[in-house]
Write a protein that holds these residues in place. Structure first.
Motif, mmCIF file in Angstrom:
data_model
loop_
_atom_site.group_PDB
_atom_site.id
_atom_site.type_symbol
_atom_site.label_atom_id
_atom_site.label_comp_id
_atom_site.label_asym_id
_atom_site.label_seq_id
_atom_site.Cartn_x
_atom_site.Cartn_y
_atom_site.Cartn_z
ATOM 1 N N ASP A 200 56.910 18.696 65.496
ATOM 2 C CA ASP A 200 56.833 19.407 64.218
ATOM 3 C C ASP A 200 58.213 19.624 63.602
ATOM 4 O O ASP A 200 58.315 20.007 62.453
ATOM 5 C CB ASP A 200 56.187 20.794 64.422
ATOM 6 C CG ASP A 200 54.785 20.657 64.963
ATOM 7 O OD1 ASP A 200 54.188 19.589 64.750
ATOM 8 O OD2 ASP A 200 54.308 21.613 65.603
ATOM 9 N N ILE A 201 59.256 19.477 64.403
ATOM 10 C CA ILE A 201 60.584 19.745 63.836
ATOM 11 C C ILE A 201 61.403 18.461 63.709
ATOM 12 O O ILE A 201 62.625 18.483 63.688
ATOM 13 C CB ILE A 201 61.358 20.810 64.653
ATOM 14 C CG1 ILE A 201 61.450 20.407 66.117
ATOM 15 C CG2 ILE A 201 60.737 22.173 64.492
ATOM 16 C CD1 ILE A 201 62.458 21.242 66.866
ATOM 17 N N ARG A 281 63.167 25.999 61.275
ATOM 18 C CA ARG A 281 62.034 25.305 61.925
ATOM 19 C C ARG A 281 62.232 25.219 63.431
ATOM 20 O O ARG A 281 61.288 25.333 64.200
ATOM 21 C CB ARG A 281 61.852 23.909 61.332
ATOM 22 C CG ARG A 281 61.187 23.962 59.946
ATOM 23 C CD ARG A 281 61.404 22.671 59.196
ATOM 24 N NE ARG A 281 60.760 21.554 59.861
ATOM 25 C CZ ARG A 281 61.171 20.286 59.744
ATOM 26 N NH1 ARG A 281 62.223 20.001 59.027
ATOM 27 N NH2 ARG A 281 60.516 19.330 60.357
ATOM 28 N N ASP A 284 61.472 28.687 64.913
ATOM 29 C CA ASP A 284 60.013 28.907 65.030
ATOM 30 C C ASP A 284 59.466 28.197 66.278
ATOM 31 O O ASP A 284 58.732 28.780 67.075
ATOM 32 C CB ASP A 284 59.264 28.318 63.821
ATOM 33 C CG ASP A 284 59.511 29.140 62.568
ATOM 34 O OD1 ASP A 284 60.183 30.190 62.682
ATOM 35 O OD2 ASP A 284 59.047 28.724 61.487
#
Ligand code: FDA
Length: 384
Positions: A200-201, A281, A284
């Motif tokens: 996701d990053i 990001r 997170d």
């Protein structure tokens, strides 16, 4: 005999070997299957060619024999190459960590090497395949050319779409030279499904210290959709062996920083504290991975210290590398035990030389690989 030396490969090592021998009076032929010389130089350093490094030391090179490269690097140093660059009035700058780049374009380096070859009356045949190499009566035969000296300068198989092949290894084996198993190096690492969190990053980069065993590099790490890249990871990839763990330190003094955040913002969670230290990001994703639910003010210092351990030694077990398709260099190659460290000539095969990336000498990221190409090329060129 048509020539004094035939050089296979018009890359950095082959061209400088050819120019050195040619300027000393040898009749030199360079053969390459590509339609232009020095293609890897042209794309190197983002088109500006990181042509050497101010801090060249033997410890910046990997080889089964960590002493082999010393002689050539000492006899043709980064300062020797730099004075050649200066003689051609090519403007350059230090980017970081001693890495020297052209201000203009990598083409200036190729043009300089071609001009040096011209001064040595070197003949360069492009778009020419090597074919079968004959060896009779002390002469090497390549096509219709023959010479008492043959230099293997065809590099390694990294980035095959640029014309790179493993032909150096086939030729070496044919003449009885041993190989240190070649492997992709300076290459992005892949992560298995268990690390999907970081997919996701993809695209996020941050300063880091990447470590494998006792080797570490303080440079940027880049998270990719396949795994990890960026200079710190490329550097450790050259040392990494399948099955080994890589540790990433993403925050210095993480425990102290989290304790300071607890005093300053006791109602905040770990995510808020991390976003002050890391790209959002990444903060997170890390907070989710660490799984720390409490408000900072409700956490004991020991709990913050445990969370901090993830920031100073986040560990991954890569599933592999992105392979030769993405590897900046090939590690391993022609075994240095079979070569003279002074001349690069095969100990048991008179007149056969190997230089550059084809040899089991691999530099760190940062201009070291070109310095090895120049130094080993000059060593062979002088000996011919
Ligand atoms: P190189 O691969 O340059 O040359 C070999 C030559 O042999 C080529 O011209 C090829 O066409 C020819 N050849 C191969 N197979 C053949 C065959 N079967 N028949 C005929 N000819 C054949 N290093 C560094 O120090 N600073 C940098 O900035 C970079 N940047 C960089 C970017 C990228 C994208 C890559 C892929 C690599 C780098 N490198 C680098 C590494 C550097 O490019 C590399 O170490 C040197 O080019 C090696 O020089 P050689 O002359 O040994 O081989």
């Amino acid at each position: 005999m048509t020539h004094d030396a035939i050089i296979l490969g018009a890359g950095g090592a082959g061209l400088l070997a050819a120019a050195t021998a040619g300027k000393a009076g040898a009749r030199v032929l360079v053969v390459d299957h590509a339609d232009e010389p020095g293609r890897k130089i042209l794309i190197s350093g983002g088109g500006r060619c990181n042509f050497t490094n101010m801090n060249v030391e033997p410890r910046c090179f990997l080889s089964d024999n960590p002493h082999f490269m010393k002689s050539a690097l000492k006899r043709y140093t980064q300062w020797d190459f730099l004075s050649l660059v200066d003689r051609y009035r090519i403007a350059w700058h230090e980017k970081t960590l001693g890495q020297l780049f052209c201000d203009g374009s990598a083409r200036q380096i190729v043009d300089m090497l071609l001009d040096e070859c011209k001064r040595g009356s070197v003949e360069i045949r492009l778009s020419t395949s090597i074919g079968t190499i004959g060896h009779r009566d002390g002469l090497y035969h390549v096509g219709r050319a023959s010479a008492p000296n043959l230099v293997i300068a065809t590099g390694g198989p990294s980035i095959p779409k640029m014309g790179a092949t493993g032909v150096a290894f086939e030729i070496a084996e044919r003449f009885g030279l041993r190989l240190v198993t070649p492997r992709p190096a300076l290459v992005p690492l892949t992560l298995g499904r268990d690390e999907s969190l970081f997919k996701d990053i993809s695209g996020v980069a941050c300063p880091s210290i990447a470590r494998v065993r006792d080797v570490s590099f303080a440079e940027a790490t880049l998270f990719t959709h396949k795994g990890l890249s960026g200079p710190a990871i490329l550097q450790v990839s050259s040392y990494w062996k399948p099955g080994e763990t890589i540790a990433l330190s993403l925050v210095d003094d993480a425990a102290e920083k989290l304790k300071a955040a607890k005093r300053r913002m006791p109602k905040a969670g770990l995510k808020a504290a991390l976003s002050e230290l890391l790209p959002n990001r990444l903060a997170d994703a890390l907070a989710a991975r660490i799984g720390f639910e409490k408000k900072l003010g409700d956490a004991a210092d020991a709990e913050l210290e445990r969370a901090a351990e993830h920031l100073s030694a986040l560990t991954f077990r890569p599933s592999g590398t992105e392979g030769y398709a993405k590897a900046e260099v090939t590690a391993g190659g022609i075994d240095t035990a079979d070569l003279s460290s002074k001349t690069m000539e095969a100990k048991a095969v008179p007149g056969l030389y190997a230089v550059g990336e084809a040899v089991d000498v691999t530099g760190w990221l940062g201009g070291y690989n070109f310095q090895w190409a120049w130094a080993s090329g000059v060593a062979a060129g002088k000996a011919i």
